[in-house]
Enzyme design. Structure first.
Site, mmCIF file in Angstrom:
data_model
loop_
_atom_site.group_PDB
_atom_site.id
_atom_site.type_symbol
_atom_site.label_atom_id
_atom_site.label_comp_id
_atom_site.label_asym_id
_atom_site.label_seq_id
_atom_site.Cartn_x
_atom_site.Cartn_y
_atom_site.Cartn_z
ATOM 1 N N GLY A 1 0.780 -1.230 0.000
ATOM 2 C CA GLY A 1 0.000 0.000 0.000
ATOM 3 C C GLY A 1 0.814 1.283 0.000
ATOM 4 O O GLY A 1 0.367 2.290 0.554
ATOM 5 N N LEU B 1 -10.542 -9.049 -12.564
ATOM 6 C CA LEU B 1 -11.942 -8.738 -12.235
ATOM 7 C C LEU B 1 -12.885 -9.239 -13.325
ATOM 8 O O LEU B 1 -12.529 -9.232 -14.509
ATOM 9 C CB LEU B 1 -12.094 -7.228 -12.053
ATOM 10 C CG LEU B 1 -11.263 -6.658 -10.892
ATOM 11 C CD1 LEU B 1 -11.055 -5.165 -11.043
ATOM 12 C CD2 LEU B 1 -11.913 -6.991 -9.561
ATOM 13 N N HIS C 1 -0.281 0.708 -13.235
ATOM 14 C CA HIS C 1 0.417 -0.510 -13.659
ATOM 15 C C HIS C 1 1.910 -0.182 -13.822
ATOM 16 O O HIS C 1 2.258 0.834 -14.418
ATOM 17 C CB HIS C 1 -0.173 -0.997 -14.988
ATOM 18 C CG HIS C 1 0.489 -2.241 -15.481
ATOM 19 N ND1 HIS C 1 0.245 -3.482 -14.919
ATOM 20 C CD2 HIS C 1 1.413 -2.440 -16.446
ATOM 21 C CE1 HIS C 1 0.988 -4.379 -15.529
ATOM 22 N NE2 HIS C 1 1.705 -3.774 -16.460
#
Ligand code: GRF
Length: 216
Positions: free
Chosen positions: A12, A93, A109
């Site tokens: 994170g 997803l 990305h």
């Protein structure tokens, strides 16, 4: 203020850059929840530290990708977010999920897309003898790492670079471009419709380069 939900799977550090930018009002938004598909990751601790709801939704406890995505969607939507931000969320997803958030979901990305979608981007760049690596912010569509690009930062690949040293340099650049793009998003300058990104109403045919952001 825009309502944001961030999806993570790990450390994170991009999340932290966004938390900082929201807290010092660089971004006109508020992170309401951080959801991770992995438990006990550092990103969740970062959220807790800043009083943000930190939720673990372990994909391994669901019978299918569809059922996981369905629950994820419900959890996200309970916060009524304007935008969903993928920050190191390591899951593919479903089409239905992606469609539900069309134009409202953004990703970063670690490559200069369209080069190297998928995994091991830095290793692949080194093995191919590239002189540059980097990161790209893009809207999320059905195509893996293939949605309309928004903003890109390049870093040089030096002869002594390994995938690890390169990842570090690229991450630092990510911490600059992701808050910048999300600022644009929250200021309603950056939009996406019908698979096309727009900044200030103008079509982005290719990603804006970090060094050109001064002109925007
Ligand atoms: C970043 O390299 C990002 O580009 C990729 O996953 C990594 C997440 O790193 N999608 P962090 O968890 O934000 O530190």
């Amino acid at each position: 203020m825009k309502r944001l939900v961030v999806l993570i799977s790990g450390g994170g550090s991009n999340l932290q850059a966004l938390i900082n930018a929201c807290e010092n009002s660089e971004i006109n938004g508020s992170i309401l929840a951080v959801i991770s598909n992995k438990s006990a990751v550092m990103g969740l601790q970062r959220a807790v530290k800043h009083g943000i709801d930190a939720i673990t939704l372990n994909h391994q406890t669901f019978p299918s990708r569809e059922s996981f995505d369905d629950e994820l969607k419900q959890r996200i939507d309970s916060y009524q977010p304007d935008f969903v931000i993928l920050a190191g969320f390591m899951r593919i997803l479903t089409t239905e999920f992606v469609k539900h958030y069309h134009g409202r979901m953004i990703n970063i990305h670690p490559s200069l897309l369209p080069k190297y979608p998928g995994l091991n981007t830095h290793q692949r760049a080194i093995e191919n003898g590239d002189t540059q690596a980097g990161a790209t912010v893009h809207f999320v569509t059905d195509e893996l790492d293939g949605g309309p690009p928004v903003l890109q930062a390049a870093v040089p690949i030096l002869p002594e670079d390994s995938a690890t040293t390169l990842a570090k340099k690229v991450l630092s650049a990510e911490h600059v471009i992701y808050p910048t793009a999300i600022k644009w998003l929250c200021d309603e300058r950056l939009t996406c419709a019908d698979g096309q990104a727009y900044l200030d109403g103008k079509t982005l045919c290719q990603a804006i380069k970090l060094e050109d952001t001064d002109t925007y």
